[in-house]
Design a protein around this motif. Structure first.
Motif, PDB file in Angstrom:
ATOM      1  N   CYS A  69       0.827  -1.203   0.000  1.00 28.00           N
ATOM      2  CA  CYS A  69       0.000   0.000   0.000  1.00 28.00           C
ATOM      3  C   CYS A  69       0.860   1.251   0.000  1.00 28.00           C
ATOM      4  O   CYS A  69       2.022   1.241   0.403  1.00 28.00           O
ATOM      5  CB  CYS A  69      -0.923  -0.007   1.213  1.00 28.00           C
ATOM      6  N   GLY A  70       0.275   2.323  -0.437  1.00 28.46           N
ATOM      7  CA  GLY A  70       0.972   3.592  -0.496  1.00 28.46           C
ATOM      8  C   GLY A  70       0.323   4.499  -1.515  1.00 28.46           C
ATOM      9  O   GLY A  70      -0.764   4.217  -2.043  1.00 28.46           O
ATOM     10  N   ARG A  71       0.999   5.584  -1.825  1.00 32.28           N
ATOM     11  CA  ARG A  71       0.451   6.536  -2.787  1.00 32.28           C
ATOM     12  C   ARG A  71       0.293   5.885  -4.152  1.00 32.28           C
ATOM     13  O   ARG A  71      -0.692   6.112  -4.860  1.00 32.28           O
ATOM     14  CB  ARG A  71       1.362   7.758  -2.884  1.00 32.28           C
ATOM     15  N   HIS A  72       1.270   5.080  -4.529  1.00 35.30           N
ATOM     16  CA  HIS A  72       1.204   4.313  -5.768  1.00 35.30           C
ATOM     17  C   HIS A  72       1.383   2.841  -5.412  1.00 35.30           C
ATOM     18  O   HIS A  72       2.503   2.324  -5.403  1.00 35.30           O
ATOM     19  CB  HIS A  72       2.293   4.756  -6.751  1.00 35.30           C
ATOM     20  N   PRO A  73       0.287   2.142  -5.086  1.00 36.34           N
ATOM     21  CA  PRO A  73       0.397   0.746  -4.633  1.00 36.34           C
ATOM     22  C   PRO A  73       1.077  -0.146  -5.673  1.00 36.34           C
ATOM     23  O   PRO A  73       0.952   0.073  -6.881  1.00 36.34           O
ATOM     24  CB  PRO A  73      -1.064   0.330  -4.421  1.00 36.34           C
ATOM     25  N   ILE A  74       1.770  -1.128  -5.169  1.00 29.24           N
ATOM     26  CA  ILE A  74       2.528  -2.048  -6.013  1.00 29.24           C
ATOM     27  C   ILE A  74       2.100  -3.475  -5.687  1.00 29.24           C
ATOM     28  O   ILE A  74       1.737  -3.789  -4.546  1.00 29.24           O
ATOM     29  CB  ILE A  74       4.044  -1.852  -5.785  1.00 29.24           C
ATOM     30  N   ALA A  75       2.134  -4.340  -6.687  1.00 29.89           N
ATOM     31  CA  ALA A  75       1.730  -5.736  -6.504  1.00 29.89           C
ATOM     32  C   ALA A  75       2.945  -6.652  -6.507  1.00 29.89           C
ATOM     33  O   ALA A  75       3.847  -6.513  -7.334  1.00 29.89           O
ATOM     34  CB  ALA A  75       0.771  -6.152  -7.620  1.00 29.89           C
ATOM     35  N   GLU A  76       2.949  -7.571  -5.560  1.00 32.17           N
ATOM     36  CA  GLU A  76       3.932  -8.654  -5.530  1.00 32.17           C
ATOM     37  C   GLU A  76       3.183  -9.971  -5.666  1.00 32.17           C
ATOM     38  O   GLU A  76       2.051 -10.082  -5.188  1.00 32.17           O
ATOM     39  CB  GLU A  76       4.710  -8.668  -4.210  1.00 32.17           C
ATOM     40  N   ILE A  77       3.795 -10.944  -6.292  1.00 35.09           N
ATOM     41  CA  ILE A  77       3.160 -12.260  -6.353  1.00 35.09           C
ATOM     42  C   ILE A  77       4.150 -13.354  -5.986  1.00 35.09           C
ATOM     43  O   ILE A  77       5.367 -13.199  -6.131  1.00 35.09           O
ATOM     44  CB  ILE A  77       2.542 -12.572  -7.739  1.00 35.09           C
ATOM     45  N   THR A  78       3.610 -14.432  -5.483  1.00 35.81           N
ATOM     46  CA  THR A  78       4.378 -15.643  -5.196  1.00 35.81           C
ATOM     47  C   THR A  78       3.784 -16.771  -6.013  1.00 35.81           C
ATOM     48  O   THR A  78       2.566 -17.000  -5.964  1.00 35.81           O
ATOM     49  CB  THR A  78       4.292 -16.009  -3.700  1.00 35.81           C
ATOM     50  N   VAL A  79       4.607 -17.447  -6.785  1.00 35.67           N
ATOM     51  CA  VAL A  79       4.173 -18.635  -7.523  1.00 35.67           C
ATOM     52  C   VAL A  79       5.272 -19.679  -7.420  1.00 35.67           C
ATOM     53  O   VAL A  79       6.383 -19.470  -7.920  1.00 35.67           O
ATOM     54  CB  VAL A  79       3.885 -18.334  -9.007  1.00 35.67           C
ATOM     55  N   TYR A  80       4.977 -20.763  -6.744  1.00 33.24           N
ATOM     56  CA  TYR A  80       5.887 -21.906  -6.687  1.00 33.24           C
ATOM     57  C   TYR A  80       5.039 -23.166  -6.796  1.00 33.24           C
ATOM     58  O   TYR A  80       4.096 -23.352  -6.031  1.00 33.24           O
ATOM     59  CB  TYR A  80       6.680 -21.928  -5.384  1.00 33.24           C
ATOM     60  N   VAL A  81       5.359 -24.000  -7.762  1.00 32.42           N
ATOM     61  CA  VAL A  81       4.623 -25.247  -7.970  1.00 32.42           C
ATOM     62  C   VAL A  81       5.636 -26.379  -8.070  1.00 32.42           C
ATOM     63  O   VAL A  81       6.592 -26.313  -8.858  1.00 32.42           O
ATOM     64  CB  VAL A  81       3.773 -25.205  -9.258  1.00 32.42           C
ATOM     65  N   LYS A  82       5.411 -27.400  -7.280  1.00 36.07           N
ATOM     66  CA  LYS A  82       6.241 -28.601  -7.347  1.00 36.07           C
ATOM     67  C   LYS A  82       5.358 -29.783  -7.701  1.00 36.07           C
ATOM     68  O   LYS A  82       4.289 -29.972  -7.104  1.00 36.07           O
ATOM     69  CB  LYS A  82       6.931 -28.851  -6.003  1.00 36.07           C
ATOM     70  N   LEU A  83       5.777 -30.579  -8.690  1.00 36.67           N
ATOM     71  CA  LEU A  83       4.994 -31.725  -9.140  1.00 36.67           C
ATOM     72  C   LEU A  83       5.496 -33.015  -8.494  1.00 36.67           C
ATOM     73  O   LEU A  83       6.564 -33.048  -7.874  1.00 36.67           O
ATOM     74  CB  LEU A  83       5.066 -31.836 -10.664  1.00 36.67           C
ATOM     75  N   ALA A  84       4.730 -34.060  -8.659  1.00 39.71           N
ATOM     76  CA  ALA A  84       5.051 -35.335  -8.009  1.00 39.71           C
ATOM     77  C   ALA A  84       6.364 -35.924  -8.502  1.00 39.71           C
ATOM     78  O   ALA A  84       7.036 -36.659  -7.771  1.00 39.71           O
ATOM     79  CB  ALA A  84       3.910 -36.331  -8.232  1.00 39.71           C
ATOM     80  N   ASP A  85       6.748 -35.619  -9.753  1.00 38.83           N
ATOM     81  CA  ASP A  85       8.007 -36.160 -10.279  1.00 38.83           C
ATOM     82  C   ASP A  85       9.224 -35.365  -9.822  1.00 38.83           C
ATOM     83  O   ASP A  85      10.351 -35.638 -10.235  1.00 38.83           O
ATOM     84  CB  ASP A  85       7.976 -36.221 -11.807  1.00 38.83           C
ATOM     85  N   GLY A  86       9.018 -34.359  -8.974  1.00 38.24           N
ATOM     86  CA  GLY A  86      10.119 -33.570  -8.445  1.00 38.24           C
ATOM     87  C   GLY A  86      10.394 -32.287  -9.203  1.00 38.24           C
ATOM     88  O   GLY A  86      11.131 -31.430  -8.710  1.00 38.24           O
ATOM     89  N   SER A  87       9.833 -32.143 -10.396  1.00 36.09           N
ATOM     90  CA  SER A  87      10.044 -30.912 -11.155  1.00 36.09           C
ATOM     91  C   SER A  87       9.299 -29.763 -10.480  1.00 36.09           C
ATOM     92  O   SER A  87       8.216 -29.950  -9.921  1.00 36.09           O
ATOM     93  CB  SER A  87       9.577 -31.080 -12.600  1.00 36.09           C
ATOM     94  N   SER A  88       9.903 -28.574 -10.539  1.00 31.58           N
ATOM     95  CA  SER A  88       9.295 -27.428  -9.869  1.00 31.58           C
ATOM     96  C   SER A  88       9.469 -26.177 -10.720  1.00 31.58           C
ATOM     97  O   SER A  88      10.363 -26.093 -11.570  1.00 31.58           O
ATOM     98  CB  SER A  88       9.899 -27.232  -8.472  1.00 31.58           C
ATOM     99  N   TYR A  89       8.603 -25.194 -10.456  1.00 29.17           N
ATOM    100  CA  TYR A  89       8.528 -23.994 -11.274  1.00 29.17           C
ATOM    101  C   TYR A  89       8.356 -22.787 -10.361  1.00 29.17           C
ATOM    102  O   TYR A  89       7.632 -22.847  -9.362  1.00 29.17           O
ATOM    103  CB  TYR A  89       7.349 -24.090 -12.249  1.00 29.17           C
ATOM    104  N   ARG A  90       9.040 -21.694 -10.724  1.00 29.89           N
ATOM    105  CA  ARG A  90       8.939 -20.481  -9.939  1.00 29.89           C
ATOM    106  C   ARG A  90       9.036 -19.265 -10.854  1.00 29.89           C
ATOM    107  O   ARG A  90       9.248 -19.393 -12.065  1.00 29.89           O
ATOM    108  CB  ARG A  90      10.017 -20.441  -8.862  1.00 29.89           C
ATOM    109  N   LEU A  91       8.914 -18.081 -10.284  1.00 31.97           N
ATOM    110  CA  LEU A  91       8.867 -16.859 -11.069  1.00 31.97           C
ATOM    111  C   LEU A  91      10.168 -16.632 -11.833  1.00 31.97           C
ATOM    112  O   LEU A  91      11.260 -16.921 -11.313  1.00 31.97           O
ATOM    113  CB  LEU A  91       8.601 -15.664 -10.160  1.00 31.97           C
TER     114      LEU A  91
END
Length: 1316
Positions: free
Chosen positions: A101-123
């Motif tokens: 929050c602030g005069r000009h609000p900014i957005a942050e995101i979190t994305v982390y996905v890990k699959l059953a085979d061990g492969s994972s993905y992030r920003l």
């Protein structure tokens, strides 16, 4: 006495001194590193805190709001939503959006996905989380390609992602999409309100007593939030750099979703620890530790959700912040934590994996978050979880990732621009209001506003506003009357009649000159436009384009629905073109499109008048690949001349795919040369002409690499300016690049079939959960429609919960929904109260429900763990049985009275008021359901008693016992037993007449009228039957079901084909005869007891069947009211047909009536389309854990010798009949469910798309009309299937795979094979 006084005064002084030293004397706090340590007076401070200070502090706390959406009262700090969920197979998701929050609000995101085979993905810019400037999104959190949409407050979320992620294993940048549904399984647990007094007291007691504000230290930082336990499920897909599917998995996970905020941001916070863990038995643990600098150095809080749905705050733990992960380098491999709640203690063993990553938050960085996945054990039940460790950043610096500029191109509202006249130049501020000039005009106005700075041009022009059309209609009442006739033709829709009304309106528009006031203003602006074209060295030719309100919006493309006239030269030519544009909005294709999308018939319409440039090449550019919205690939299609050939799909254009790198650097990936056989050019005398392209030019790309890269640069800039992907029409002339349109890319957020199949699922929080379709599979043999779920199933759940137990926990429901089917949760019903050992009582309940024994010892042990037996349960059971038996008759009578009073009168024609009238009946449905629950309980109780008496102390059942229990429970006087008896009587009456054979020969739809004319007495008896029982039917609890009262032809079919047993009805036996006929009782006392019990059994069964019949009658009255509402929505052009009303949820219907959001209507249409397919799914009677459909026996499909590969424009797969249409005049051959194979589609095909399950065209590109509409409707589609109309023929059975880009002829044999 003096000595006693001395001792007393000395003791008093000592007491005062001790109290002062313990509570008031300011002394330096003992610390171990950054943590305050308990002092010698810690126990007393804990006691005072626990019983006095915490209560005072919480009493003064502002109640934590439980809004799902961002808070509007935070101007500093941050506000966030997070979802953390895992599964024992190793899958995990960490998803979140944070508003700084602030005069000009900014957005942050979190994305982390890990699959059953061990492969994972992030920003891609990991560990940076900063994505963009904050934009408020209605009903959702949205930033950086991640959208968390609120479907039901504190109940359901829809989580979407469409963007680029980095594969952690190989560093490759991949396009990823996922569509998840979050379903809550607990009430909102608020912080600090639900922070246990015990742990809060421990945190406060570490702080020195300073003054009277000591109790309020806990609220110093004003942080707050709430969380819920629940489940996430949905589809994850990732694609390689060529757009080919790489990973495709359906995930099912459990965890928490959390809302949290901090008005002071990270000020004072030194570190944090968050453990989220779930086990296979359904236990969920959430534990958090916060440490602030100098004050409140150790605050521990948390909650436990147990398998029996109880949620309790943690009141004690051996977890100490200072002993755990004080630095990232100090993360242990294994760690054990013991926690206690009010009634139970549990032991968590955390095995901390090395995978995960770290995130940086704030500008400049203010927090570093390390996250890991966990393998956990909760009291020896295996599970999984996540660990999040927050630290102060080691170095204060700004994010390395640059923040894109804020979105600058935004449509304006009417309130922002004020009133307008008949015309507006593109440069006018009000021209950016789509409610005045339509989507096309408003987009052009915004393109003009930045053209000088962005390196492109927009041909000069102006817009006619909706006021011009309103003035024209006001001056020409005949045209307005013709539009009203189109509107009225929607009711009892007939295509021929509808077309006739549209044709009449079009002719009136075309043959009626523009009213004088509007004409004058058009000519004034046209003169100014001519001057502008002279200054820009453009020819005096113009394009006149329709710009209807609602088209080119985020949810509705209306691609090509309305008229465009090119090459206008004279003033009169322009005026006639305006008339044609207005007329086109009421032509059949346009009016039908609005009808199908719930838009008003008399829509507002603008018109764009614009200079027509003469391009060397023109076409369309998608800043994200239109197939799935891949942000890493831009698509350009191009042809020589004007862009009409590309947009219409009449020629095969060049196709250029460019790759956008992580920093938006652009490279050309692929150039596919189209045939480019023809082009459209301006004619020297006005208008346009089509000419053949010379062979030498066909073999060359019509764009150079430099031009393609420059276009792509402009496209990327446009995406940033609009804040989303864009579908851009462009042209290249000798003077440079012109942009002619920039519309949103629609269909990217369209609901998938899988989402719709699971959107109403009850969360399965344990791998041990048991769901059965016994009983409910008879009552609800098919999926329930959404409106039924809200009006019937929800009250029914509440009623049956009362029947099962009066102490059900929140979210502990006896009935569940999965795959839109209603099932029974066995641990919340049959096995909710069990004895210490598996006995005949449990078996009786199983037999009542399943007709057989079910539980083994393992299943029974789970029931014992969830609800350990207590001696008070037997007293409660006895009280409940007495209550049910006493209440049965009053409840039955109350149902009869309640239904008679249930007179749903629609006193208004306003759809919203009609819906509100319908919603008022929810309390009535709850009452009827509760009554039925009580009478069902009474019937079950009498059955239970009868079984106990018949068993005579035996521990098992025999077939003879079952038969005799059925004899005791049978009652021929129940309402449902009357139906077959009356039907048989009617059939005998018909057979006795001399006209039975003539009756059987009638068409069922005509048979009732035939009876009225030929057998009036029988007709009267049939009408009496319909009045009494006409609301009964298969799936009679579903509001969408059509019972005999609504479709009497179905009753006629029964009477025409019914076979009556010739044996005479010998009547019912007396109670004494029934008791005497029993063979299993061995004791005289048993028969005597049964003779007393038999009337009770009969009585409770009759009451149960009566409340059931009245509940169904209540459903029918709701059904009739909903149909009336649906018909009114058809009259108002909200719905194309009234049955669609049943495929809305009540909240959706409320929102839709308010907004006419076409996405909501499309969602309802999809549900209706999928319903018959879902009805064919079969399920096991008893399911453990997540419910899955059974493999179905399907006809064996054998590939034939005909196969064709082509370009996919919409994924999915279907096997269906092919219909080959070489000319639109053959369109009558189309049948519902066909795969259309044709040369090309244009706007004239629009009304037929709803019939289709697939589309294949020989011509067309990824942005052709057919492709756009296919994506909008979500049907598998191929383009560029050369010679398909010759290779296949109508009637062929084909397999169309949009996923694989292939269509092939197949054969279906009767030999069956198993398919999942």
């Amino acid at each position: 006495m003096v000595l006693l006084d001395i001792f007393f005064q000395a003791g008093l002084a000592t007491f005062v001194l001790v109290v002062y030293l313990m509570l008031f004397k300011k002394r330096k706090t003992e610390k171990k590193g950054p943590y305050s340590q308990p002092g010698w007076n810690y126990p007393l401070k804990c006691w005072l805190s626990r019983w006095f200070a915490i209560g005072r502090w919480k009493a003064q706390c502002v109640l934590v709001p439980t809004d799902d959406l961002p808070r509007t009262d935070l101007y500093e700090g941050w506000d966030s939503v997070d979802v953390r969920a895992t599964c024992a197979d190793g899958t995990a998701v960490l998803l979140g959006i944070r508003k700084l929050c602030g005069r000009h609000p900014i957005a942050e995101i979190t994305v982390y996905v890990k699959l059953a085979d061990g492969s994972s993905y992030r920003l891609p810019k990991h560990p940076d989380t900063i994505t963009c400037y904050w934009e408020d999104t209605e009903g959702a959190w949205s930033a950086g390609g991640l959208k968390i949409q609120v479907l039901e407050s504190k109940t359901r979320l829809r989580i979407l992602f469409n963007g680029l992620l980095t594969s952690v294993e190989d560093g490759a940048l991949q396009h990823v999409t996922f569509n998840f549904i979050w379903i809550s399984a607990s009430n909102a647990l608020r912080y600090p309100e639900d922070w246990s007094a015990e742990l809060a007291a421990q945190a406060l007691s570490l702080e020195p007593w300073r003054d009277s504000n000591w109790p309020y230290l806990l609220g110093k930082w004003e942080e707050g939030g709430w969380l819920q336990c629940g489940a996430v499920q949905g589809r994850f897909q990732c694609f390689d750099q060529q757009g080919v599917l790489d990973k495709d998995e359906y995930l099912r996970l459990r965890g928490v979703r959390e809302r949290s905020w901090a008005p002071h941001g990270y000020e004072g916070r030194r570190r944090s620890v968050t453990v989220t863990a779930s086990s296979k038995d359904g236990t969920v643990v959430h534990l958090r530790g916060l440490s602030y600098r100098n004050i409140l150095t150790q605050c521990i809080s948390g909650h436990v959700r147990y398998p029996n749905y109880k949620v309790e705050s943690i009141i004690d733990t051996d977890f100490v912040l200072g002993d755990f992960c004080e630095s990232i380098s100090g993360v242990p491999k294994i760690y054990t934590i013991n926690v206690s709640t009010k009634y139970r203690s549990i032991r968590l063993v955390l095995r901390i994996n090395d995978d995960g990553g770290n995130l940086l938050s704030g500008i400049p960085y203010q927090q570093e978050l390390e996250y890991r996945t966990l393998v956990v054990s909760i009291d020896d039940s295996p599970g999984s979880g996540t660990l999040e460790l927050g630290y102060e950043p080691t170095e204060i610096s700004d994010p390395t990732a640059g923040l894109p500029p804020p979105r600058t191109l935004k449509w304006l509202s009417v309130s922002e621009v004020g009133s307008v006249g008949y015309c507006l130049p593109f440069e006018a501020r009000a021209a950016a209001c789509p409610d005045y000039v339509g989507g096309k005009g408003a987009s052009l106005a915004l393109l003009v506003s930045v053209q000088d700075s962005e390196g492109y041009k927009v041909p000069p022009g102006f817009c006619l506003t909706i006021r011009a059309l309103e003035k024209h209609l006001g001056a020409n009442p005949k045209i307005l009357a013709a539009i009203r006739e189109i509107e009225a033709a929607n009711e009892d829709y007939n295509e021929i009649n509808f077309k006739d009304k549209c044709t009449k309106a079009v002719e009136l528009f075309v043959n009626t000159e523009v009213t004088e006031d509007v004409r004058k203003e058009i000519l004034v602006h046209l003169k100014e436009l001519r001057n502008a074209t002279v200054k820009q060295d453009l020819e005096q030719q113009f394009a006149v384009r329709s710009s209807a309100v609602g088209e080119d919006s985020e949810t509705l493309s209306a691609a090509g629905q309305n008229e465009t006239i090119l090459g206008c030269t004279s003033d009169e030519h322009v005026l006639r073109a305006v008339q044609k544009c207005w007329a086109s909005m009421f032509a059949f294709t346009s009016a039908y499109y609005r009808r199908q999308n719930g838009q008003p018939c008399a829509c507002g319409g603008g018109v764009v008048v614009q200079a027509l440039v003469e391009p060397r090449a023109a076409g369309v550019m998608f800043t994200r690949h239109p197939d799935r919205g891949d942000a890493s690939r831009l698509l350009i299609t191009a042809n020589y001349g004007l862009g009409e050939t590309v947009v219409s799909g009449s020629v095969d254009p060049d196709t250029i795919i460019l790759r956008r790198g992580e920093d938006s650097n652009l490279t050309i990936m692929k150039v596919d040369l189209g045939s480019k056989t023809q082009r459209v050019m301006k004619a020297s005398t006005g208008g346009v002409t089509t000419e053949d392209v010379p062979e030498t030019e066909r073999s060359l790309p019509c764009l150079s690499q430099t031009e393609a890269l420059k276009l792509a640069e402009i496209g990327v800039a446009q995406e940033n300016l609009w804040g989303a992907g864009r579908d851009i029409e462009w042209a290249i002339t000798k003077d440079g690049i012109y942009l002619l349109q920039a519309r949103p890319i629609t269909s990217l957020e369209r609901w998938t079939e899988e989402e719709l199949l699971h959107e109403m699922d009850t969360p399965i929080m344990s791998d041990e959960d048991l769901t059965t379709f016994a009983n409910t599979g008879e009552v609800f043999p098919k999926p329930v429609t959404p409106l039924t779920a809200d009006f019937v199933v929800t009250p029914m759940v509440a009623g049956l919960n009362k029947m099962v137990s009066f102490d059900m926990e929140p979210w502990e429901d006896s009935l569940v929904i999965t795959h839109n089917r209603v099932g029974i949760s066995l641990y919340n019903s049959v096995y909710r109260r069990v004895p210490k050992e598996l006995n005949s009582g449990v078996r009786m309940n199983e037999i009542s429900l399943h007709g057989r024994k079910v539980a083994d010892q393992n299943l029974f042990n789970v029931a014992l763990r969830r609800h350990p037996p207590q001696w008070t349960h037997y007293i409660d059971l006895l009280k409940t049985i007495i209550l049910y038996l006493r209440s049965s008759n009053p409840k039955m009578k109350d149902s009869i009275t309640t239904v008679k009073k249930m007179n749903i009168r629609m006193d208004s024609e306003d759809p919203m008021q009609m819906l509100e009238t319908l919603l008022k009946e929810l309390d009535v449905m709850y009452r009827l359901s509760l009554n039925h629950g009580f009478t069902t309980g009474a019937s079950t109780a009498s059955q239970y008693i009868a079984m106990i008496i018949l068993l005579e102390g035996a521990t098992d059942f025999t077939t003879d016992l079952f038969n005799e229990i059925n004899t005791l429970l049978y009652s021929g006087e129940v309402l449902s037993a009357e139906v077959p008896l009356v039907l048989a009587k009617l059939t005998r009456e018909l057979e006795a007449s001399e006209k039975y054979d003539e009756f059987k020969a009638q068409e069922p739809r005509d048979a009732l009228n035939w009876l009225m004319s030929n057998l009036p007495n029988t007709y009267t008896n049939v009408q009496d039957f319909l009045n009494e029982h006409g609301h009964r039917a298969i799936m009679e609890y579903d509001m969408a079901t059509k019972p005999w009262a609504l479709v009497p032809e179905e009753l006629m079919k029964i009477l025409q084909n019914m076979k009556v047993n010739e044996k005479e009805n010998k009547g019912n036996k007396s109670d004494a005869e029934i008791i005497a006929a029993l063979t299993t009782p061995r004791k005289p006392l048993t028969r005597r007891l049964l003779s007393w019990l038999l009337p009770l059994c009969r009585w409770t069964v009759r009451n149960r069947e009566s409340t059931k019949a009245n509940l169904i009658l209540g459903v029918h009255k709701l059904r009739l009211a909903a149909i009336e509402l649906g018909k009114q929505l058809v009259r108002r052009w909200y719905l194309p047909h009234h049955d669609l009303v049943f495929f809305f949820r009540t909240k959706e219907l409320t929102d839709y009536i308010t907004s006419r959001d076409p996405a909501l209507l499309r969602k309802a249409i999809q549900r209706q389309q999928y319903y018959s397919k879902w009805s064919k799914l079969k399920y096991a009677e008893i399911n453990t854990g997540w419910v899955q459909p059974l493999p179905v026996k399907a006809p064996a499909v054998t590939a034939g010798d005909v196969k064709l590969e082509a370009t996919s424009v919409c994924g999915g797969e279907v096997i269906a009949r092919a219909c080959v249409v070489k000319d639109i005049s053959e369109v009558h051959q189309l049948q519902q469910g066909d795969v259309l194979i044709t040369h090309a589609t244009d706007i004239g095909w629009s009304p037929y798309f709803p019939l289709l399950t697939g589309i294949v065209t020989e011509l067309g590109g990824l942005i052709s009309h057919g492709a756009v509409i296919a994506r909008e409707y979500g049907v598998p589609s191929l383009v560029g299937a050369v010679d398909a109309t010759d290779i296949f023929k109508t009637g062929d059975i084909v397999r169309l795979s949009g996923t694989k880009g292939m269509i092939e002829k197949v054969q279906i044999s009767e030999k069956s094979e198993h398919h999942s």
